[in-house]
Design a protein around this motif. Structure first.
Motif, PDB file in Angstrom:
ATOM      1  N   SER A   1       9.292 -13.576   0.341  1.00 18.19           N
ATOM      2  CA  SER A   1       9.928 -13.420  -0.969  1.00 18.19           C
ATOM      3  C   SER A   1       9.003 -13.886  -2.092  1.00 18.19           C
ATOM      4  O   SER A   1       9.009 -13.314  -3.180  1.00 18.19           O
ATOM      5  CB  SER A   1      11.256 -14.171  -1.022  1.00 18.19           C
ATOM      6  N   LEU A   2       8.202 -14.912  -1.832  1.00 22.26           N
ATOM      7  CA  LEU A   2       7.249 -15.369  -2.848  1.00 22.26           C
ATOM      8  C   LEU A   2       6.198 -14.302  -3.132  1.00 22.26           C
ATOM      9  O   LEU A   2       5.847 -14.052  -4.290  1.00 22.26           O
ATOM     10  CB  LEU A   2       6.565 -16.654  -2.389  1.00 22.26           C
TER      11      LEU A   2
ATOM     12  N   ILE B   1       5.530 -12.356  -6.659  1.00 24.20           N
ATOM     13  CA  ILE B   1       4.216 -12.343  -7.324  1.00 24.20           C
ATOM     14  C   ILE B   1       3.798 -10.910  -7.641  1.00 24.20           C
ATOM     15  O   ILE B   1       3.316 -10.620  -8.742  1.00 24.20           O
ATOM     16  CB  ILE B   1       3.160 -13.050  -6.447  1.00 24.20           C
ATOM     17  N   ILE B   2       3.996 -10.007  -6.683  1.00 27.02           N
ATOM     18  CA  ILE B   2       3.626  -8.607  -6.910  1.00 27.02           C
ATOM     19  C   ILE B   2       4.437  -8.012  -8.058  1.00 27.02           C
ATOM     20  O   ILE B   2       3.887  -7.324  -8.928  1.00 27.02           O
ATOM     21  CB  ILE B   2       3.819  -7.779  -5.618  1.00 27.02           C
ATOM     22  N   LEU B   3       5.742  -8.278  -8.085  1.00 26.59           N
ATOM     23  CA  LEU B   3       6.597  -7.736  -9.147  1.00 26.59           C
ATOM     24  C   LEU B   3       6.245  -8.337 -10.516  1.00 26.59           C
ATOM     25  O   LEU B   3       6.266  -7.622 -11.524  1.00 26.59           O
ATOM     26  CB  LEU B   3       8.063  -7.974  -8.803  1.00 26.59           C
ATOM     27  N   GLU B   4       5.937  -9.634 -10.544  1.00 25.21           N
ATOM     28  CA  GLU B   4       5.549 -10.260 -11.816  1.00 25.21           C
ATOM     29  C   GLU B   4       4.239  -9.671 -12.335  1.00 25.21           C
ATOM     30  O   GLU B   4       4.095  -9.416 -13.524  1.00 25.21           O
ATOM     31  CB  GLU B   4       5.414 -11.780 -11.659  1.00 25.21           C
TER      32      GLU B   4
ATOM     33  N   GLN C   1      -0.584  -5.619 -14.233  1.00 18.74           N
ATOM     34  CA  GLN C   1      -1.744  -6.027 -13.440  1.00 18.74           C
ATOM     35  C   GLN C   1      -1.459  -5.664 -11.988  1.00 18.74           C
ATOM     36  O   GLN C   1      -0.795  -6.417 -11.274  1.00 18.74           O
ATOM     37  CB  GLN C   1      -1.991  -7.530 -13.555  1.00 18.74           C
ATOM     38  N   PRO C   2      -1.933  -4.524 -11.540  1.00 20.55           N
ATOM     39  CA  PRO C   2      -1.623  -4.114 -10.161  1.00 20.55           C
ATOM     40  C   PRO C   2      -2.236  -5.066  -9.148  1.00 20.55           C
ATOM     41  O   PRO C   2      -3.264  -5.695  -9.396  1.00 20.55           O
ATOM     42  CB  PRO C   2      -2.265  -2.729 -10.057  1.00 20.55           C
ATOM     43  N   MET C   3      -1.557  -5.192  -8.020  1.00 18.20           N
ATOM     44  CA  MET C   3      -2.044  -6.065  -6.954  1.00 18.20           C
ATOM     45  C   MET C   3      -2.982  -5.263  -6.062  1.00 18.20           C
ATOM     46  O   MET C   3      -2.559  -4.368  -5.347  1.00 18.20           O
ATOM     47  CB  MET C   3      -0.869  -6.604  -6.141  1.00 18.20           C
ATOM     48  N   ARG C   4      -4.239  -5.576  -6.117  1.00 14.81           N
ATOM     49  CA  ARG C   4      -5.229  -4.927  -5.266  1.00 14.81           C
ATOM     50  C   ARG C   4      -5.165  -5.541  -3.868  1.00 14.81           C
ATOM     51  O   ARG C   4      -4.701  -6.668  -3.685  1.00 14.81           O
ATOM     52  CB  ARG C   4      -6.636  -5.111  -5.844  1.00 14.81           C
ATOM     53  N   VAL C   5      -5.640  -4.799  -2.894  1.00 22.39           N
ATOM     54  CA  VAL C   5      -5.575  -5.236  -1.497  1.00 22.39           C
ATOM     55  C   VAL C   5      -6.280  -6.577  -1.317  1.00 22.39           C
ATOM     56  O   VAL C   5      -5.713  -7.520  -0.754  1.00 22.39           O
ATOM     57  CB  VAL C   5      -6.188  -4.172  -0.560  1.00 22.39           C
ATOM     58  N   ARG C   6      -7.494  -6.678  -1.783  1.00 22.94           N
ATOM     59  CA  ARG C   6      -8.277  -7.903  -1.602  1.00 22.94           C
ATOM     60  C   ARG C   6      -7.601  -9.098  -2.260  1.00 22.94           C
ATOM     61  O   ARG C   6      -7.551 -10.196  -1.696  1.00 22.94           O
ATOM     62  CB  ARG C   6      -9.675  -7.704  -2.168  1.00 22.94           C
TER      63      ARG C   6
ATOM     64  N   ILE D   1      11.264  -1.878  -2.418  1.00 23.39           N
ATOM     65  CA  ILE D   1      11.442  -2.956  -3.380  1.00 23.39           C
ATOM     66  C   ILE D   1      10.321  -2.918  -4.418  1.00 23.39           C
ATOM     67  O   ILE D   1      10.549  -3.140  -5.607  1.00 23.39           O
ATOM     68  CB  ILE D   1      11.441  -4.325  -2.688  1.00 23.39           C
ATOM     69  N   LEU D   2       9.116  -2.627  -3.968  1.00 22.55           N
ATOM     70  CA  LEU D   2       7.940  -2.733  -4.820  1.00 22.55           C
ATOM     71  C   LEU D   2       7.705  -1.515  -5.689  1.00 22.55           C
ATOM     72  O   LEU D   2       6.921  -1.572  -6.634  1.00 22.55           O
ATOM     73  CB  LEU D   2       6.697  -2.999  -3.970  1.00 22.55           C
ATOM     74  N   SER D   3       8.331  -0.392  -5.378  1.00 22.95           N
ATOM     75  CA  SER D   3       8.062   0.813  -6.183  1.00 22.95           C
ATOM     76  C   SER D   3       9.110   1.036  -7.239  1.00 22.95           C
ATOM     77  O   SER D   3      10.046   0.401  -7.394  1.00 22.95           O
ATOM     78  CB  SER D   3       7.962   2.034  -5.294  1.00 22.95           C
TER      79      SER D   3
END
Length: 129
Positions: free
Chosen positions: A57-58, A62-65, A71-76, A127-129
């Motif tokens: 959930s954390l 973080i990804i949603l924030e 600021q997209p979350m890159r894989v690395r 959830i993320l899209s």
């Protein structure tokens, strides 16, 4: 509106019947899509929780924030964040022990890699899209 109420009643019946937690079925779209596909799926019991379940959930938050800040979350970066959350915790030790017991030898040790991140994104895509 009636369809949503019907889905909510369906969820309540199934969670009570199979002894699932009340938040086990959160997304009506997913259940509706599975039901429309014609597949008859019955949940007999919950499987074991992932070792990384407690930080899930954390990571999603973080990804949603970051997405809200454009600021997209890159894989690395995502892998680095998860690994930093694991650093010095019992979860990391448990992950290393699990890999040792299952003979999953890797150079990652108690860290996660690209396979974990790919599976995580696929698992929580709704959830993320």
């Amino acid at each position: 509106m009636g369809q949503t109420r019907g889905l909510q009643q369906h969820h309540q019946k199934k969670t009570q019947k199979f002894g699932l937690p009340m938040d086990a079925i959160k997304n009506d779209k997913i259940v509706h899509r599975v039901n429309k596909s014609g597949k008859n799926q019955t949940v007999m019991k919950l499987g074991p929780l992932s070792l990384l379940h407690s930080i899930k959930s954390l990571v999603v938050d973080i990804i949603l924030e970051r997405a809200a800040m454009r600021q997209p979350m890159r894989v690395r970066k995502g892998i680095a964040i998860v690994n930093s959350m694991l650093k010095g915790t019992k979860i990391k030790q448990d992950l290393m022990e699990y890999r040792k017991n299952k003979k999953l030898f890797s150079s990652l040790g108690g860290n996660v890699g690209q396979e974990y991140w790919r599976a995580f994104i696929n698992r929580y895509n709704e959830i993320l899209s």
